[in-house]
Design an enzyme around this catalytic site. Structure first.
Site, PDB file in Angstrom:
ATOM      1  N   HIS A 375       0.773  -1.172   0.174  1.00  7.63           N
ATOM      2  CA  HIS A 375      -0.162   0.082  -0.052  1.00  7.63           C
ATOM      3  C   HIS A 375       0.891   1.359   0.021  1.00  7.63           C
ATOM      4  CE1 HIS A 375      -3.240   2.638   1.124  1.00  7.63           C
ATOM      5  NE2 HIS A 375      -3.934   1.897   0.760  1.00  7.63           N
ATOM      6  N   ASP A 425      -7.708  -5.427   0.112  1.00  8.49           N
ATOM      7  CA  ASP A 425      -8.038  -6.467  -1.090  1.00  8.49           C
ATOM      8  C   ASP A 425      -7.916  -7.809  -0.731  1.00  8.49           C
ATOM      9  OD1 ASP A 425      -8.939  -4.104  -2.973  1.00  8.49           O
ATOM     10  OD2 ASP A 425      -6.661  -3.979  -3.212  1.00  8.49           O
TER      11      ASP A 425
END
Length: 489
Positions: A375, A425
């Site tokens: 991320h 996700d």
């Protein structure tokens, strides 16, 4: 590749050398780029191959090859070929190490990017703060996420999606009466104009996200209030968008599958209605609770690509539907919301936990990312993933999905230790699948949850607007003469 290291520091750090040093060869092979592309000014994120995953791979390779441990305080400074050369040179040169002051081995020249009057380019706007917000706070170092100052952990435990949506859009938690009114208004707006239904049917063979970006734009043309903004236009604008999008997605699914279109039920919550419309049955209380949590966790996430796109559109004084169309279009990309669909494909291709390590090794060898990891903001576990892991574990009993996920986490541990941890996700994809949502609708449902955050940020942009207009540094040729057409080869 095994590089023969020179203990005396003969790994050349000079950019004037006519041959490539072992270190340069190592970097080129690790990043999967041509050796001639390695030069001192090459920087992290300046090329596609040197992304966050490539950066961690490079650091791990350097540690293994030179038998060193790169301290966390140094990692963020090793962001150019020049900086890495200097650091490795320091580690391999005893004389230099002996003369350094205590703690100086963790320091890289902070002026290494100073190219005279040339402006510093922040590719991807990484690390650039472009405005202020009261919507969402993200602490990437500690893994914290707050909506309007309230911890995501408290909201997931105690709130509903309707209440969280009110919090984001209105800026505060609702009273009991306000929440009841808000829920009633959402139910009352869960209908679509006939022309929109016809459009959805015409787009039944398109990907759900291609359909959604087109239909949201069309909804703006159908809306009776064309005023700017959420609060500038009307409260109804925000409620209408949140209410209609689940019906849009479900109508598309019904058209594509040829089944009867479900009609929202007034006695069901927003989360329960969403599952009812998509799956075709009233969900259990447990499924409703899970959907509520997922939607809350998806509701906003600061200045990500889609929110930034929405703000850019709003900064031009385009209407809220145009801003959300920009957000949805951006969200579809594989490096953003589209990743959730790719995670499920990855899990299915692995098939069983025993294949996870080989899958990771093969993809790293090819320079391919492992979906669901990494991320731009978080240097530790995504706080949203903390809740989703527990849900995925409970839901996947007997399906084997969770075992594959955990095997991937184990195989990725060296990267996790360097800050490339699981993201939202990773577990959400499995949860969507086990709830019965078709895989190519994952992104659309994720986008649905993100709408309150987009609306809040668009409204912030309207309230204190400035045109968002960054600069580009030109690096092409200058004073190129114009050649007449008949003189060009």
């Amino acid at each position: 590749m095994v590089v023969t290291k020179q203990p005396s520091g003969k790994d050349s750090v000079s950019s004037n050398s006519h041959h490539h040093s072992d270190l340069e060869v190592l970097m080129a092979e690790t990043l999967h780029i041509d050796i001639n592309d390695i030069h001192d000014n090459l920087e992290y994120r300046s090329i596609r191959e040197w992304d966050s995953l490539g950066h961690v791979t490079l650091l791990l390779t350097l540690e293994e090859e030179y038998n060193i441990e790169i301290e966390k305080s140094v990692r963020d400074q090793l962001i150019s070929v020049a900086a890495i050369k200097k650091y490795i040179h320091q580690q391999l040169t005893p004389a230099l190490n002996g003369n350094k002051q205590e703690g100086s081995d963790s320091t890289v020249d902070q002026n290494q990017h100073d190219h005279g009057s040339t402006p510093k380019v922040s590719r991807g706007l990484a690390g650039v703060t472009f405005d202020t917000t009261r919507t969402t706070m993200i602490d990437g170092q500690k893994g914290r996420l707050l909506y309007r100052g309230i911890s995501i952990h408290e909201l997931v435990q105690h709130s509903t999606f309707e209440e969280t949506a009110f919090l984001l859009v209105e800026g505060r938690l609702p009273t009991k009466d306000e929440l009841h009114t808000f829920i009633t208004e959402l139910h009352n707006h869960m209908t679509l104009p006939e022309v929109i239904q016809q459009m959805i049917h015409a787009l039944k063979d398109a990907h759900p996200m291609q359909m959604l970006r087109t239909v949201i734009s069309a909804l703006g043309a159908c809306h009776e209030d064309q005023s700017l903004g959420v609060k500038k236009g009307s409260r109804t604008t925000a409620i209408s968008i949140m209410a209609q999008v689940p019906v849009v997605i479900a109508t598309h699914l019904a058209c594509r599958s040829g089944r009867k279109r479900m009609v929202p039920r007034s006695e069901l919550s927003y989360a329960a209605n969403l599952l009812y419309l998509l799956v075709g049955r009233i969900p259990t209380s447990k499924e409703e609770e899970i959907m509520n949590k997922i939607l809350i966790l998806h509701a906003d996430h600061g200045s990500n690509a889609s929110a930034f796109a929405a703000r850019v559109a709003a900064s031009t004084e385009a209407d809220v539907y145009a801003a959300l169309t920009a957000a949805v279009s951006t969200f579809h990309g594989n490096l953003h919301g589209g990743a959730i669909e790719k995670v499920m494909s990855m899990i299915k291709s692995i098939e069983n936990p025993e294949n996870a390590s080989r899958f990771v090794e093969e993809n790293h060898a090819k320079g391919k990312p492992i979906m669901g990891f990494g991320h731009r903001v978080y240097q530790t576990e995504d706080p949203r993933a903390t809740h989703l892991r527990d849900i995925a574990r409970d839901l996947s009993k007997g399906h084997g999905y969770y075992e594959i996920l955990e095997a991937l986490v184990s195989a990725m541990k060296p990267y996790i230790d360097k800050g490339v941890d699981v993201n939202v996700d990773f577990y959400a994809s499995v949860i969507y699948d086990l709830l019965g949502i078709p895989q190519d609708y994952f992104i659309a449902v994720f986008a649905l949850g993100r709408i309150p955050g987009w609306l809040s940020q668009v409204n912030e942009q309207y309230e204190n607007n400035i045109l968002i207009r960054p600069l580009l540094q030109y690096v092409g040729e200058t004073e190129v003469p114009y050649l007449p057409l008949n003189e060009r080869m």
